[in-house]
Design a protein around this motif. Sequence first.
Motif, PDB file in Angstrom:
ATOM      1  N   LEU A 126       0.955  -1.180  -0.070  1.00 23.45           N
ATOM      2  CA  LEU A 126       0.157  -0.177  -0.181  1.00 23.45           C
ATOM      3  C   LEU A 126       0.877   1.120  -0.155  1.00 23.45           C
ATOM      4  O   LEU A 126       0.469   2.287  -0.827  1.00 23.45           O
ATOM      5  CB  LEU A 126      -1.067  -0.074   1.309  1.00 23.45           C
ATOM      6  N   GLU A 127       1.843   1.284   0.564  1.00 23.62           N
ATOM      7  CA  GLU A 127       2.812   2.398   0.781  1.00 23.62           C
ATOM      8  C   GLU A 127       3.605   2.739  -0.642  1.00 23.62           C
ATOM      9  O   GLU A 127       3.648   3.591  -0.963  1.00 23.62           O
ATOM     10  CB  GLU A 127       3.783   1.852   2.027  1.00 23.62           C
ATOM     11  N   THR A 128       4.027   1.366  -1.069  1.00 18.69           N
ATOM     12  CA  THR A 128       4.759   1.533  -2.504  1.00 18.69           C
ATOM     13  C   THR A 128       3.719   2.170  -3.446  1.00 18.69           C
ATOM     14  O   THR A 128       4.040   3.084  -4.241  1.00 18.69           O
ATOM     15  CB  THR A 128       5.017   0.083  -2.757  1.00 18.69           C
ATOM     16  N   VAL A 129       2.485   1.529  -3.592  1.00 20.33           N
ATOM     17  CA  VAL A 129       1.667   2.291  -4.439  1.00 20.33           C
ATOM     18  C   VAL A 129       1.120   3.586  -4.346  1.00 20.33           C
ATOM     19  O   VAL A 129       0.959   4.618  -5.332  1.00 20.33           O
ATOM     20  CB  VAL A 129       0.337   1.276  -4.626  1.00 20.33           C
ATOM     21  N   ALA A 130       1.326   3.987  -2.789  1.00 21.12           N
ATOM     22  CA  ALA A 130       0.787   5.409  -2.827  1.00 21.12           C
ATOM     23  C   ALA A 130       1.701   6.432  -3.170  1.00 21.12           C
ATOM     24  O   ALA A 130       1.500   7.404  -3.414  1.00 21.12           O
ATOM     25  CB  ALA A 130       0.493   5.425  -1.085  1.00 21.12           C
ATOM     26  N   PHE A 131       3.209   5.991  -3.342  1.00 22.43           N
ATOM     27  CA  PHE A 131       3.896   6.965  -3.738  1.00 22.43           C
ATOM     28  C   PHE A 131       4.403   6.590  -5.138  1.00 22.43           C
ATOM     29  O   PHE A 131       5.619   7.138  -5.616  1.00 22.43           O
ATOM     30  CB  PHE A 131       5.275   6.883  -2.906  1.00 22.43           C
ATOM     31  N   THR A 132       3.887   5.910  -5.714  1.00 19.66           N
ATOM     32  CA  THR A 132       4.183   5.465  -7.115  1.00 19.66           C
ATOM     33  C   THR A 132       3.583   6.668  -8.161  1.00 19.66           C
ATOM     34  O   THR A 132       2.575   6.961  -7.934  1.00 19.66           O
ATOM     35  CB  THR A 132       3.711   4.392  -7.652  1.00 19.66           C
ATOM     36  N   LYS A 133       4.401   6.988  -9.050  1.00 18.46           N
ATOM     37  CA  LYS A 133       3.785   8.292  -9.985  1.00 18.46           C
ATOM     38  C   LYS A 133       3.054   7.899 -11.341  1.00 18.46           C
ATOM     39  O   LYS A 133       2.678   8.714 -11.985  1.00 18.46           O
ATOM     40  CB  LYS A 133       4.843   8.932 -10.373  1.00 18.46           C
ATOM     41  N   LYS A 134       2.740   6.635 -11.305  1.00 18.53           N
ATOM     42  CA  LYS A 134       2.022   6.078 -12.678  1.00 18.53           C
ATOM     43  C   LYS A 134       0.575   6.527 -12.356  1.00 18.53           C
ATOM     44  O   LYS A 134       0.112   6.409 -11.253  1.00 18.53           O
ATOM     45  CB  LYS A 134       2.180   4.497 -12.793  1.00 18.53           C
ATOM     46  N   ARG A 135      -0.085   6.588 -13.539  1.00 20.05           N
ATOM     47  CA  ARG A 135      -1.607   7.146 -13.430  1.00 20.05           C
ATOM     48  C   ARG A 135      -2.500   5.973 -12.893  1.00 20.05           C
ATOM     49  O   ARG A 135      -3.695   6.320 -12.365  1.00 20.05           O
ATOM     50  CB  ARG A 135      -2.014   7.611 -14.971  1.00 20.05           C
TER      51      ARG A 135
END
Length: 164
Positions: free
Chosen positions: A38-47
């Motif tokens: 969840l933390e990884t996806v929250a800071f990923t810049k992909k649309r």
Amino acid sequence: MAVETQEFRAEARFQRVSPQKARLVLDLIKGRGVQEALETVAFTKKRIAPVIHKVLTSALDNAKHLSDEKGLDLDVDNLYVKKAIANEGPRMKRIRPAPMGRAFRYQRRLTHIIVSVAEREGNPSLVTRAEDAAPAKKAAKKAAKKSAAKSTAKKPASKKKAAA
């Protein structure tokens, strides 16, 4: 008797992104603990990242709800992302204007995103203890010594003279 681990899943269908682009984000979270994912996806810049965050949260909520409903003993802190898949959905055929009154066809790709979470068996950490790994290392060393002994065996003297 082996106990099967319960798998909890969530889907997001007909998302307007190509499966290849969705897989870039899904590959980041496969095999990770749910909180870390969840933390990884929250800071990923992909649309597509917010959509994947929503699907992962839904899978986690499904796990909580079904464990309460079925009376399962589920440790939410011990959950990990077992599967994260982006399947291809239907393609939308579109036409783009081209020079001299012509038209070019192109396709808009759609994606079905599936995320499954399951409870990690045994120890929640990915690190194995030295006591568990020791017997496997000893067996590997013995096998390596046997293969090394076979490869370093000396050739008969008659073959050496014939080659010279």
